[in-house]
Structures are given as C-alpha cells and as structure tokens.
Enzyme design. Structure first.
Site, PDB file in Angstrom:
ATOM      1  CD1 TRP A 102      -2.229  -2.199   1.641  1.00  0.00           C
ATOM      2  CD2 TRP A 102      -3.057  -1.026  -0.075  1.00  0.00           C
ATOM      3  NE1 TRP A 102      -3.280  -2.914   1.103  1.00  0.00           N
ATOM      4  CE2 TRP A 102      -3.805  -2.219   0.062  1.00  0.00           C
ATOM      5  CE3 TRP A 102      -3.383  -0.139  -1.094  1.00  0.00           C
ATOM      6  CZ2 TRP A 102      -4.869  -2.533  -0.787  1.00  0.00           C
ATOM      7  CZ3 TRP A 102      -4.455  -0.445  -1.946  1.00  0.00           C
ATOM      8  CH2 TRP A 102      -5.180  -1.633  -1.776  1.00  0.00           C
ATOM      9  CG  ASP A 172      -3.321   3.770   4.183  1.00  0.00           C
ATOM     10  OD1 ASP A 172      -4.407   3.581   4.760  1.00  0.00           O
ATOM     11  OD2 ASP A 172      -3.008   3.195   3.117  1.00  0.00           O
ATOM     12  CE  LYS A 196      -8.830  -3.189   3.702  1.00  0.00           C
ATOM     13  NZ  LYS A 196      -7.940  -2.257   3.012  1.00  0.00           N
TER      14      LYS A 196
END
Ligand SMILES: *Cc1c(COP(=O)(O)O)cnc(C)c1O
Length: 360
Positions: A102, A172, A196
């Site tokens: 990511w 993040d 999530k």
C-alpha cells in the site's frame, strides 16, 4: 452452515450484534418509517445520526478539538492523492516510509504531485520488517512524512509512532484504525477506508489537523480539497449516508466493549495466540520480524504449498472462510480485525493443529 468465521482482508467481518441491529432498524429507523438509506442527509434524523457517530469516534480516539473528522467517499486510494494536494502547501517535497504494497501505491501517486523522498524502505528485506528509524533519511523541509502503520498484505505493523519532529505525520490507517489507542496529536492526517475496521465499503474517514486545511494545489478538483468537506460538515455533496450510519453503530459497539484499551487487549491476545501456533509448529511459517508483526493481518505459509488448496477446502468445511493469501504473497492470510471474535481465532488454531496432524 449457519455461521462462518470470515477472515477476509476487506471488505471484512462486521460485528454480529451490529449487523443484527442494522437489520432491525433497516426499514424503520427509530419510528421514522424510513430506512436510513432513504433519508435526506440534511434532515434532522440523519443529522442526529451523523453527529452522534462523529462524537463517538472523537471519544473513542480522543481526537483533539483542533482536528476535523471528515466522512468521505473515494476510499483510502483517493487519500493517496488528497494528501499531497492538501499538504504540500507550496512545498515540492515529501517523505515516504515504504514498508509494503500500500505504501508503494501511495508513493506512486505522491510522485504525480511532488518530489518523493523514500526516506526508508524495507524492499531489500521483501517487506518483512520496518527499517530502524536511526537509519531514516528524513528531510526537515519535507511537506509531510507518509507511512502505512499496518501493511495489510504483508502483515507488517508499526507498534510505535515515528518521531518526525515538526513535519506533519500522515498515516494510512485503513487496516489498523480503532484496533488500539493512539495519540492523535502526533499526526497531521490519519485516514482509513472503512471496510476493514469501521463498516461497509464506500466510506472513508479522514482525521486532519485544522491548520493543514485550506491551501490546496491549484487547479485540482473541488472534491479533493479538504476545505470543501471541512467547511460543510462533510455534506458539500451527498455523503455515504448508510456507511456513516453503520460506522456509528460500530463505534457504539466499541464503546460498549470498553473502548480502544479493551479491544486492544483482545486484539493482542488473538494475534499472540495465532503467531504462537505458527511459531510452535514446524509446518506453518510467518516471515515477518516478530517486532513488527501485524495484530490485524496474519499471513502464513504451509510447509508444502501443494497442500494450500486442501487447507482452504477443509477450513471452509469447518466454517473458516476467506483464508487465501494475497495473490502477490501466496499462502494464507488470516485477517483478525476487531469484529473477529476470539472464538473465531480459537477455531482457526484448532483447525490448524488438526490439519498439521493429518498432513504435516
Ligand atoms: C485496503 C487498503 C487500502 C485501499 O483502500 P480503498 O478504500 O480500497 O482505496 C489502502 N491502504 C491500506 C493500508 C489498506 O489496507
């Protein structure tokens, strides 16, 4: 099968109690004779839902008053762009810490707006560790430092907050937000896709310090300017109302469970038990440095990859689903977010032991 334990990395398991409550309220929210999905976002019913959700999130995370909380669309991936657009503020450089897949995407997007300095990277270690901060080449003139506290694919998590001096720290937190208490005041921006640890996909939560808002790069879409949303209570356009409502139910559930201290103890127990099972066996393996193993996403391999398909099939028969690892890593990955009950992890551990006995 009446019930499964879902180890998906995202969209992921949601608390059963919250799903049941959402079902009960689905067609008639609190006697309004309307579903939340049908309500005007500017009506008093939805406004009360929105305000309560924000207040509960602020309470859970202890968010200081000089931070705005934004309820947006576009996913964490849009934040890869919104961060440089809003935080460069005339500067042309930003630092990124690269610890996985990511982070790589965030860096690629950052490069479209500025000179990206990768101040630290664990690429040479195949993203199985976090570089020691003594070796980071941070630039004191960078507009911000971006990192990924939990790399969802590699299963690498920071169990500490980087010290970057006065440069705004950007995180993040998609796959770790709300899993433990954190000191929000150490951050310039925290962002997370909801799917999530917060709620259904479609909502993105951004926590941003207010002095960082209002100086976007010229010529960018109005929707990518934090000020657009901050100045309109995230209602410049139609927000993801149902996701916002559902997130509010999850925040209430977390408060009922005792908040982030309490959930962090449960998360630590779940992760420790699973890593212990992996480490104690000669059959399963996790490549990540024990100091930076994720509490949320636990990748593991089998001694013989030929058994992967059998493992997945037999696990499914036991009601343990979505354990297949990310295509880039292979093997298995058990995502054990807040909503995964301890019984689910215990069932996985039992199954892993049985499987090893039969096939190991
Ligand atoms: C899932 C995930 C993303 C992508 O989120 P989208 O909402 O799909 O854009 C980004 N970063 C991390 C750490 C993630 O886990």
């Amino acid at each position: 099968m009446s019930k499964v334990y879902n180890f998906s990395a995202g969209p992921a398991v949601l608390p059963a109690e919250v799903l049941e409550r959402a079902r009960d309220e689905l067609v008639d929210w609190h006697g309004s004779h309307m579903s939340v999905m049908e309500m005007s976002h500017r009506g008093k019913e939805f406004m009360s839902i929105a305000e309560k959700a924000e207040a509960d999130l602020r309470e859970l995370m202890k968010i200081p008053d000089n931070y705005k909380v934004l309820f947006l669309q576009g996913g964490a991936s849009s934040q890869f762009s919104m961060v440089p657009i809003n935080l460069l503020r005339g500067n042309s450089k930003a630092d990124y810490i690269w610890t996985g897949a990511w982070g790589k995407k965030a860096i690629a997007e950052g490069k479209r707006y500025c000179d990206v300095n990768v101040a630290a990277s664990s690429e040479a270690e195949k993203f199985t560790t976090i570089p020691d901060p003594s070796g980071w080449s941070l630039d004191a003139d960078a507009a911000y430092v971006h990192y990924t506290p939990n790399e969802t694919i590699g299963g690498v998590e920071f169990h500490w907050i980087p010290d970057v001096g006065d440069v705004p720290l950007v995180a993040d937190m998609s796959s770790t937000i709300l899993s433990r208490p954190i000191d929000v005041s150490k951050y310039g921006v925290i962002y997370a896709g909801a799917q999530k640890n917060i709620g259904p996909a479609g909502l993105t939560v951004v926590v941003v310090r207010d002095d960082l808002i209002g100086q976007p790069v010229d010529g960018q879409p109005v929707m990518f300017d934090y000020a657009t949303h901050a100045n309109n209570d995230s209602m410049y356009n139609t927000p993801p109302t149902y996701g916002w409502y559902f997130a509010g139910l999850v925040f209430e559930w977390l408060k009922d469970k005792g908040g982030l201290e309490a959930i962090s103890m449960i998360n630590h127990r779940k992760a420790s038990a699973l890593y212990k099972t992996i480490d104690d066996s000669g059959f399963y393996a996790n490549p990540v440095d024990p100091d930076c193993r994720s509490w949320m996403n636990v990748p593991f391999t089998l001694a013989d990859p030929e058994l992967d398909a059998t493992f997945l099939e037999e696990a499914k028969q036991e009601g343990l689903v979505t354990l297949k690892g990310h295509r880039s890593v292979g093997g298995m990955r058990a995502s054990i977010y807040n909503a995964m009950p301890e019984e689910g992890v215990a069932a996985l551990i039992d199954f892993m032991g049985e499987f090893e006995k039969r096939h190991g």
